[in-house]
Scaffold this active site. Structure first.
Site, mmCIF file in Angstrom:
data_model
loop_
_atom_site.group_PDB
_atom_site.id
_atom_site.type_symbol
_atom_site.label_atom_id
_atom_site.label_comp_id
_atom_site.label_asym_id
_atom_site.label_seq_id
_atom_site.Cartn_x
_atom_site.Cartn_y
_atom_site.Cartn_z
ATOM 1 N N CYS A 176 5.990 0.666 49.660
ATOM 2 C CA CYS A 176 6.542 -0.689 49.598
ATOM 3 C C CYS A 176 7.293 -1.094 50.858
ATOM 4 C CB CYS A 176 7.466 -0.806 48.392
ATOM 5 S SG CYS A 176 6.640 -0.481 46.816
ATOM 6 N N CYS A 216 14.622 -4.950 43.861
ATOM 7 C CA CYS A 216 14.122 -3.931 42.929
ATOM 8 C C CYS A 216 14.912 -3.914 41.634
ATOM 9 C CB CYS A 216 14.183 -2.548 43.581
ATOM 10 S SG CYS A 216 15.861 -2.035 44.037
ATOM 11 N N CYS A 254 10.841 2.805 49.483
ATOM 12 C CA CYS A 254 9.735 3.717 49.188
ATOM 13 C C CYS A 254 8.588 3.469 50.173
ATOM 14 C CB CYS A 254 9.242 3.505 47.764
ATOM 15 S SG CYS A 254 10.434 3.987 46.495
ATOM 16 N N CYS A 287 7.677 0.113 38.052
ATOM 17 C CA CYS A 287 7.778 1.288 38.929
ATOM 18 C C CYS A 287 9.203 1.430 39.451
ATOM 19 C CB CYS A 287 6.780 1.154 40.076
ATOM 20 S SG CYS A 287 6.656 2.624 41.120
ATOM 21 N N CYS A 288 9.806 0.307 39.891
ATOM 22 C CA CYS A 288 11.184 0.335 40.373
ATOM 23 C C CYS A 288 12.138 0.781 39.280
ATOM 24 C CB CYS A 288 11.592 -1.045 40.884
ATOM 25 S SG CYS A 288 10.865 -1.527 42.465
#
Length: 254
Positions: free
Chosen positions: A223, A248, A220, A135-136
């Protein structure tokens, strides 16, 4: 780590400036050193060859304020991951409206985000480190590559005090010049959290109101959480993972 003043401040909803602003005895010297590093960055290559990476956190708004105050030809970029807090997006709009330096926004490839969510769900990052890092990569690393394409250097808000992984951060990092052609400037490397908030308070720098709600490090929304008394500065980032995994990829050298 939070102080006892933060415990008493919770009920009063104290401003982060009131809670944290504590200048070091040598703050004036640190500030001059930071200005010198920023001027060095601006002098590397043609105007705009070096850019600031801003997450719109406390450190980054200080650096952007200094870039504007020094009238340096350094553009600023922000990664809008598609998962930022509304408070962060509102600060982005205000910064774009008032900054002398151009603020460029990079977003992830829409198709990549949609495909990731379709296959793994919106809460995939909680299921494994591998999924979280995927995702990162989609939301941060790919847009970062575009933001740094053709650049000779970039400026970050890394500080040695932030975590064990950042304890050796240099003011000027040339480790990736040979591999990526990039010099990384970390002008706040030896600032304390108190120094950062002292500068914000003294110069009335606009900042993310989430800092007033005990979010010292903001990424985000899925997170990031507020931290409690006694917790580490970055305890609110990826709190379900072990300490050595809490990056990340933006600042991992390759």
């Amino acid at each position: 780590m939070m102080t006892s003043s933060l415990l008493s401040a919770r009920g009063a909803a104290a401003k982060a400036t009131a809670v944290h602003a504590r200048a070091s005895a040598d703050f004036a010297a640190k500030l001059e050193q930071t200005r010198a590093v920023l001027r060095q960055a601006a002098a590397l290559g043609a105007p705009g060859a070096v850019t600031q990476a801003s997450s719109l956190g406390a450190e980054d708004v200080v650096i952007t304020h200094l870039i504007n105050a020094l009238a340096l030809d350094i553009p600023v970029f922000v990664l809008d991951t598609g998962a930022l807090h509304t408070e962060t997006l509102a600060l982005l709009e205000r910064t774009q409206a008032h900054s002398r330096a151009p603020i460029v926004v990079y977003k992830p490839a829409f198709d990549g985000v949609i495909e990731f969510v379709r296959q793994n769900g919106q809460d995939a990052m909680y299921r494994s480190i591998e999924l979280r890092k995927q995702c990162c990569h989609i939301r941060k690393m790919e847009p970062l590559a575009r933001a740094l394409a053709g650049k000779q250097g970039w400026i970050t808000g890394l500080r040695r005090e932030q975590s064990n992984a950042r304890a050796e951060v240099p003011l000027v990092d040339t480790a990736e010049v040979a591999t990526k052609g990039l010099t990384k400037f970390n002008p706040l490397a030896d600032w304390t959290l108190g120094d950062v908030w002292h500068y914000i308070a003294e110069n009335q720098v606009d900042y993310n109101p989430l800092h007033d709600q005990f979010f010292p490090s903001i990424g985000c929304a899925p997170c990031t959480r507020a931290i409690s008394l006694g917790e580490d500065f970055r305890a609110g980032r990826w709190w379900w993972e072990s300490e050595d995994a809490k990056e990340c990829g933006l600042h991992v050298k390759k």
